[in-house]
Write a protein that holds these residues in place. Structure first.
Motif, PDB file in Angstrom:
ATOM      1  N   CYS A  38       9.554  17.174 -16.073  1.00 54.46           N
ATOM      2  CA  CYS A  38       9.240  16.087 -14.889  1.00 54.46           C
ATOM      3  C   CYS A  38       9.339  17.146 -14.067  1.00 54.46           C
ATOM      4  O   CYS A  38      10.742  18.387 -13.361  1.00 54.46           O
ATOM      5  N   LYS A  39       8.492  16.935 -12.183  1.00 53.09           N
ATOM      6  CA  LYS A  39       9.120  17.896 -11.308  1.00 53.09           C
ATOM      7  C   LYS A  39       9.092  16.983 -10.455  1.00 53.09           C
ATOM      8  O   LYS A  39       9.389  16.015 -11.071  1.00 53.09           O
ATOM      9  N   PRO A  40       9.753  17.666  -8.953  1.00 53.05           N
ATOM     10  CA  PRO A  40      10.771  16.922  -8.692  1.00 53.05           C
ATOM     11  C   PRO A  40      10.380  15.405  -7.558  1.00 53.05           C
ATOM     12  O   PRO A  40      10.945  14.708  -7.904  1.00 53.05           O
ATOM     13  N   ARG A  66      11.354  11.521  -8.475  1.00 50.88           N
ATOM     14  CA  ARG A  66      11.371  10.478  -6.901  1.00 50.88           C
ATOM     15  C   ARG A  66      10.200   9.521  -7.361  1.00 50.88           C
ATOM     16  O   ARG A  66      10.146   8.215  -6.684  1.00 50.88           O
ATOM     17  N   GLN A  67       9.144   9.567  -8.125  1.00 45.07           N
ATOM     18  CA  GLN A  67       7.881   8.592  -8.312  1.00 45.07           C
ATOM     19  C   GLN A  67       9.057   7.804  -9.392  1.00 45.07           C
ATOM     20  O   GLN A  67       8.376   6.500  -9.468  1.00 45.07           O
ATOM     21  N   ILE A  68       9.508   8.217 -10.049  1.00 44.04           N
ATOM     22  CA  ILE A  68      10.722   7.400 -11.451  1.00 44.04           C
ATOM     23  C   ILE A  68      10.902   6.440 -10.528  1.00 44.04           C
ATOM     24  O   ILE A  68      11.603   5.355 -10.498  1.00 44.04           O
ATOM     25  N   GLN A  69      12.130   7.050  -9.952  1.00 42.60           N
ATOM     26  CA  GLN A  69      13.258   6.590  -9.365  1.00 42.60           C
ATOM     27  C   GLN A  69      12.802   5.760  -7.909  1.00 42.60           C
ATOM     28  O   GLN A  69      12.957   4.094  -7.657  1.00 42.60           O
ATOM     29  N   GLY A 119      11.853   1.682  -9.359  1.00 41.12           N
ATOM     30  CA  GLY A 119      12.792   0.667 -10.013  1.00 41.12           C
ATOM     31  C   GLY A 119      13.879   1.560 -10.735  1.00 41.12           C
ATOM     32  O   GLY A 119      14.544   0.917 -11.038  1.00 41.12           O
ATOM     33  N   PHE A 120      13.357   3.014 -11.835  1.00 49.44           N
ATOM     34  CA  PHE A 120      14.102   3.193 -12.493  1.00 49.44           C
ATOM     35  C   PHE A 120      15.901   3.617 -11.740  1.00 49.44           C
ATOM     36  O   PHE A 120      15.615   4.680 -10.948  1.00 49.44           O
ATOM     37  N   ASP A 121      16.655   4.147 -12.296  1.00 48.03           N
ATOM     38  CA  ASP A 121      18.272   3.891 -12.263  1.00 48.03           C
ATOM     39  C   ASP A 121      18.920   5.460 -12.694  1.00 48.03           C
ATOM     40  O   ASP A 121      19.248   6.275 -12.686  1.00 48.03           O
ATOM     41  N   HIS A 122      17.842   6.121 -13.778  1.00 49.01           N
ATOM     42  CA  HIS A 122      18.789   6.262 -14.788  1.00 49.01           C
ATOM     43  C   HIS A 122      17.201   6.970 -15.066  1.00 49.01           C
ATOM     44  O   HIS A 122      16.131   6.744 -15.420  1.00 49.01           O
ATOM     45  N   LEU A 129      19.318  12.668  -5.519  1.00 40.62           N
ATOM     46  CA  LEU A 129      18.839  10.987  -5.580  1.00 40.62           C
ATOM     47  C   LEU A 129      19.635   9.723  -6.119  1.00 40.62           C
ATOM     48  O   LEU A 129      19.550   8.695  -5.706  1.00 40.62           O
ATOM     49  N   GLN A 130      21.155  10.716  -6.282  1.00 39.81           N
ATOM     50  CA  GLN A 130      21.750   9.878  -6.841  1.00 39.81           C
ATOM     51  C   GLN A 130      21.535   8.435  -8.343  1.00 39.81           C
ATOM     52  O   GLN A 130      21.459   7.618  -8.442  1.00 39.81           O
TER      53      GLN A 130
END
Length: 376
Positions: free
Chosen positions: A56-58, A62-65, A68-71, A108-109
């Motif tokens: 997982c690159k940065p 960001r794409q994962i967030q 809609g995923f929160d973790h 990204l919290q």
């Protein structure tokens, strides 16, 4: 003095009562960051081992967030970080690489579950049979938890999962043995990290039966977890890494929901009749009602013990089933997890076998939507 596992568990419970009395309250601290997540792979020696598409690159985080995923959840293989002769001295380069992934999420919290896996051959069958290793593993956890409870890692974002799927690589590890071992590991983690959520699980590969056999610990800030891949004949059809009937179901398109004629046609490929019967009985459980019954029981267990529960693995193999059936199962499981108030973490983001993403910006859109997420 030699104690039985059950006697050791009773002794630890007394000690935990004192621990709870002096620690800061942390119950429920990370719940808002453990609602809808995704597994991102196995971390070993500085690299996430994730098949053809390496997360997982940065930009992946960001794409994962954005989806809609929160973790995220990371399976951490100790690898070079663990030395039997100095288990508390964690090797630095691998740790720095993991710090980068965790730090990208923190910026990204986003929440992070760090789940320790012991799948390397050198750890096989040690838990439950090697008391020295149990102590070494606890010492490793003390250092690991201390590192990830430092100031740059907010405790509400970092959760520690004691052990991924106990029993998977520990032959004959009993529920009682695992309960005592886990209690000692929880004490080690909590001693180093007073505010982080600790995720605990039952034996039997973290399945529901293992959870039901687990006596809850009198420790603040725990979340209990189970994994869900039922029915196995559907979610793992055609896989070849377990010695089970599932490997004979390759290209058979085992159906969800259950269709009798289709089940019999698929099971006909299983040569041994007892295994064929097991496969047929398992396929009969490919219904939404069966899934709800399973989650209802987990919810009753959680209510009985007044604890929080999440499901941090569920998923369906990609190559075997009809893509529409795969999406329908993911939808039904997700809807029912949410109905009973369980946070969830999908398995997984980008592996060849189970992944949501086939390559950067190439997704299984049906499953993304089934999870209630946004197709990027």
């Amino acid at each position: 003095m030699n104690l039985t596992w059950s006697a050791r568990l009773k002794q630890l419970a007394v000690g935990f009562m004192c621990l709870v009395a002096i620690q800061s309250p942390v119950a429920g601290m990370a719940q808002r960051h453990l609602q809808h997540g995704v597994n991102v792979g196995r971390f070993l020696d500085g690299v996430l081992q994730n098949d053809s598409y390496k997360c997982c690159k940065p930009e992946d985080i960001r794409q994962i967030q954005k989806i809609g995923f929160d973790h995220i959840r990371v399976l951490v293989e100790p690898g070079r970080m663990f030395d039997f002769s100095q288990p508390a001295a964690i090797e630095g380069d691998s740790l720095k690489a993991l710090d980068k992934i965790v730090g990208d999420c923190v910026s990204l919290q986003m929440g992070v579950i760090l789940a320790i896996a012991l799948d390397e051959d050198r750890f096989r069958d040690k838990l439950g049979k090697d008391a020295v290793f149990a102590t070494q593993f606890a010492n490793f956890w003390r250092s690991f938890a201390r590192h990830y409870s430092a100031n740059e890692f907010p405790p509400e974002l970092i959760s520690f999962e004691v052990k991924n799927e106990p029993g998977l690589n520990e032959k004959d590890l009993s529920d009682v043995q695992w309960s005592a071992i886990e209690a000692e590991l929880v004490a080690a983690i909590r001693g180093s990290a007073a505010k982080n959520t600790i995720i605990v699980t039952g034996a039997q590969n973290s399945d529901i039966l293992g959870l039901l056999a687990l006596p809850p610990l009198p420790v603040d800030g725990l979340v209990y977890v189970f994994h869900y891949y039922e029915p196995f004949s559907f979610t793992h059809q055609g896989e070849d890494w377990n010695d089970s009937y599932a490997k004979f179901l390759v290209h058979q398109h085992v159906k969800y929901p259950y269709i009798p004629a289709s089940a019999r046609a698929a099971a006909a490929k299983v040569p041994e009749l007892t295994q064929r019967l097991f496969a047929l009985h398992d396929m009969e459980g490919a219904t939404k009602n069966r899934i709800e019954s399973d989650f209802y029981i987990v919810a009753e267990w959680a209510k009985l013990h007044q604890v929080s529960v999440i499901c941090d693995e569920f998923g369906v193999i990609r190559p075997g089933p009809d893509p529409r059936d795969r999406a329908q199962w993911a939808h039904d499981v997700r809807i029912l997890l949410e109905k009973y108030g369980f946070g969830w973490t999908f398995w997984d983001y980008s592996s060849d076998a189970f992944g949501l993403a086939h390559a950067p910006n190439q997704f299984d859109e049906r499953v993304v939507k089934a999870l209630g997420m946004k197709v990027p």
